[in-house]
Design an enzyme around this catalytic site. Sequence first.
Site, PDB file in Angstrom:
ATOM      1  N   HIS A 118      -2.553  -6.093  -0.091  1.00  0.00           N
ATOM      2  CA  HIS A 118      -2.159  -7.254  -0.905  1.00  0.00           C
ATOM      3  C   HIS A 118      -1.045  -7.990  -0.147  1.00  0.00           C
ATOM      4  O   HIS A 118      -0.272  -7.368   0.577  1.00  0.00           O
ATOM      5  CB  HIS A 118      -1.641  -6.711  -2.240  1.00  0.00           C
ATOM      6  N   ASP A 197       1.475   1.980  -2.187  1.00  0.00           N
ATOM      7  CA  ASP A 197       1.390   0.933  -3.204  1.00  0.00           C
ATOM      8  C   ASP A 197       0.424   1.414  -4.278  1.00  0.00           C
ATOM      9  O   ASP A 197      -0.793   1.461  -4.072  1.00  0.00           O
ATOM     10  CB  ASP A 197       0.901  -0.356  -2.520  1.00  0.00           C
ATOM     11  N   GLN A 200      -2.851  -0.414  -7.981  1.00  0.00           N
ATOM     12  CA  GLN A 200      -4.222  -0.291  -8.504  1.00  0.00           C
ATOM     13  C   GLN A 200      -4.638   1.139  -8.794  1.00  0.00           C
ATOM     14  O   GLN A 200      -5.816   1.396  -9.054  1.00  0.00           O
ATOM     15  CB  GLN A 200      -5.220  -0.921  -7.513  1.00  0.00           C
ATOM     16  N   LYS A 223       0.158  -3.592 -15.172  1.00  0.00           N
ATOM     17  CA  LYS A 223      -1.198  -3.108 -14.854  1.00  0.00           C
ATOM     18  C   LYS A 223      -1.457  -1.759 -15.522  1.00  0.00           C
ATOM     19  O   LYS A 223      -2.511  -1.154 -15.353  1.00  0.00           O
ATOM     20  CB  LYS A 223      -1.368  -3.008 -13.337  1.00  0.00           C
ATOM     21  N   CYS A 361      -5.159 -12.384  -3.302  1.00  0.00           N
ATOM     22  CA  CYS A 361      -3.933 -12.172  -2.508  1.00  0.00           C
ATOM     23  C   CYS A 361      -4.213 -11.261  -1.311  1.00  0.00           C
ATOM     24  O   CYS A 361      -3.378 -10.420  -0.949  1.00  0.00           O
ATOM     25  CB  CYS A 361      -2.790 -11.608  -3.357  1.00  0.00           C
TER      26      CYS A 361
HETATM   27  N1  PLP Z   1      -0.411  -4.452  -4.613  1.00  0.00           N
HETATM   28  C1  PLP Z   1      -1.667  -4.434  -5.082  1.00  0.00           C
HETATM   29  C2  PLP Z   1      -2.655  -3.491  -4.500  1.00  0.00           C
HETATM   30  C3  PLP Z   1      -2.015  -5.264  -6.166  1.00  0.00           C
HETATM   31  O1  PLP Z   1      -3.253  -5.239  -6.649  1.00  0.00           O
HETATM   32  C4  PLP Z   1      -1.036  -6.132  -6.701  1.00  0.00           C
HETATM   33  C5  PLP Z   1      -1.370  -7.066  -7.790  1.00  0.00           C
HETATM   34  O2  PLP Z   1      -2.508  -7.375  -8.030  1.00  0.00           O
HETATM   35  C6  PLP Z   1       0.253  -6.105  -6.169  1.00  0.00           C
HETATM   36  C7  PLP Z   1       0.519  -5.257  -5.115  1.00  0.00           C
HETATM   37  C8  PLP Z   1       1.342  -6.974  -6.710  1.00  0.00           C
HETATM   38  O3  PLP Z   1       1.633  -6.603  -8.008  1.00  0.00           O
HETATM   39  P1  PLP Z   1       2.658  -7.454  -8.899  1.00  0.00           P
HETATM   40  O4  PLP Z   1       2.163  -8.873  -8.839  1.00  0.00           O
HETATM   41  O5  PLP Z   1       2.542  -6.853 -10.241  1.00  0.00           O
HETATM   42  O6  PLP Z   1       3.999  -7.305  -8.287  1.00  0.00           O
END
Ligand code: PLP
Length: 403
Positions: A118, A197, A200, A223, A361
């Site tokens: 991401h 991270d 997900q 999430k 993203c």
């Molecule tokens: N990392 C991953 C794998 C994600 O799917 C997301 C959001 O979709 C993020 C980071 C960023 O999360 P947030 O926007 O809640 O900070």
Amino acid sequence: MTDERAQFPLLSSSVGKAPLVYLDNAATTQKPLCVLEALERYYRRVNANIHRGAHYLSRLATEQHEAARQTVAEFLHAASPREILFTSGTTAGINLVAQVLTSSFKPGDEILTTTDAHHSNIVPWQMLCERTGAVLRPIPLTPELRLDTAAYEQMLNPRTRLVAIPCVSNALGAAHPVQQMTAAAKRNRRDTLVLLDGAQSTAHQAVDVQALGCDFYVFSGHKIYAPTGTGALWGREELLEQLPPWQGGGEMIAEVSFAGTTYNKLPFKYEAGTPNIGGNIVLAEALRYVQRVGLERIAAREQALTRRLYDGLAALDGVQILGAREGRGALVSIVVPGVHHYDLGTLLDHMGIAVRTGHHCCQPLMASLGITGTTRYSLALYNNEDDVERALSATRRALDMLR
Ligand code: PLP
């Protein structure tokens, strides 16, 4: 788990005349009654600023806030609540790590992230590289769209200072072998840092940060059925002790004078200013809810539905699914040559089906695949067979209209 649907008021709403089928859970989840009620309860009965308050409400809010930290620690199997830093989400957690590592990096040091990461797991490292002269290298994917772990092991070298990996790709759905990849990083150099991270994965499978062997783990509350603007960063205590604070302000200090300032102990050293007190307390409520439903049960149920979704989509004419059927999180991403993902998403919306379209993203991933975006169907604990069947038949109808 059909009974769980009743806990989520928004799921019984409609889009125009069509009852809602919510399959955009990778972007954000709906909230159960216990979370909605906990948020209201907090603001009705508790609301006060925490720490150093002489009065009753302040003590109550402080107690609940620090109990919430303990709940997050237990949920992640952290060694201590001192290792839990409340953040506004995954993005904030990664940026915090990238900031506090600045003075530990020098020109030529290497950071590895994944091609399917991401943007929030790419851009903060690029900014760290700009500040320090370090170099960011993407771990490639195999033709089957798995992380190329052989290439990864070759990339590890004495200059590798940090590896940052998503547990599950939000665009592909692939679940990455993060435990083995963490072990490989540590074999390379004991002090190679690993950030996982969990954006997900945290709502879909049990996590044990100590068993994973990583140094940092981040996730977003929204999430996992909690409000937006909540989340946590877990960091190993001895590392957090050594690293400098990031933001300065109230709470993160021990003593301030114009001659100099000393910093608070963990975790407060990293929590400058008034935190999202109500949100953090309610995050703990959401985690307890997930524990009550049971992560094993959630995983078994979501995996079965994901396979049905995968097979149903694969059977539709012209649909290409990104990645293999097995070894994935609770989402499926598709491309249909000749059909723009946005057009498909819009038609699905008219039929009450909420999916996400676009690059998710993950522009470097999209560029590597030579596509501009996908249509992504993502599940949560409240989705059922009916949701999946309705999404499949709506997709079939939408594609018929678009071709
Ligand atoms: N990392 C991953 C794998 C994600 O799917 C997301 C959001 O979709 C993020 C980071 C960023 O999360 P947030 O926007 O809640 O900070």
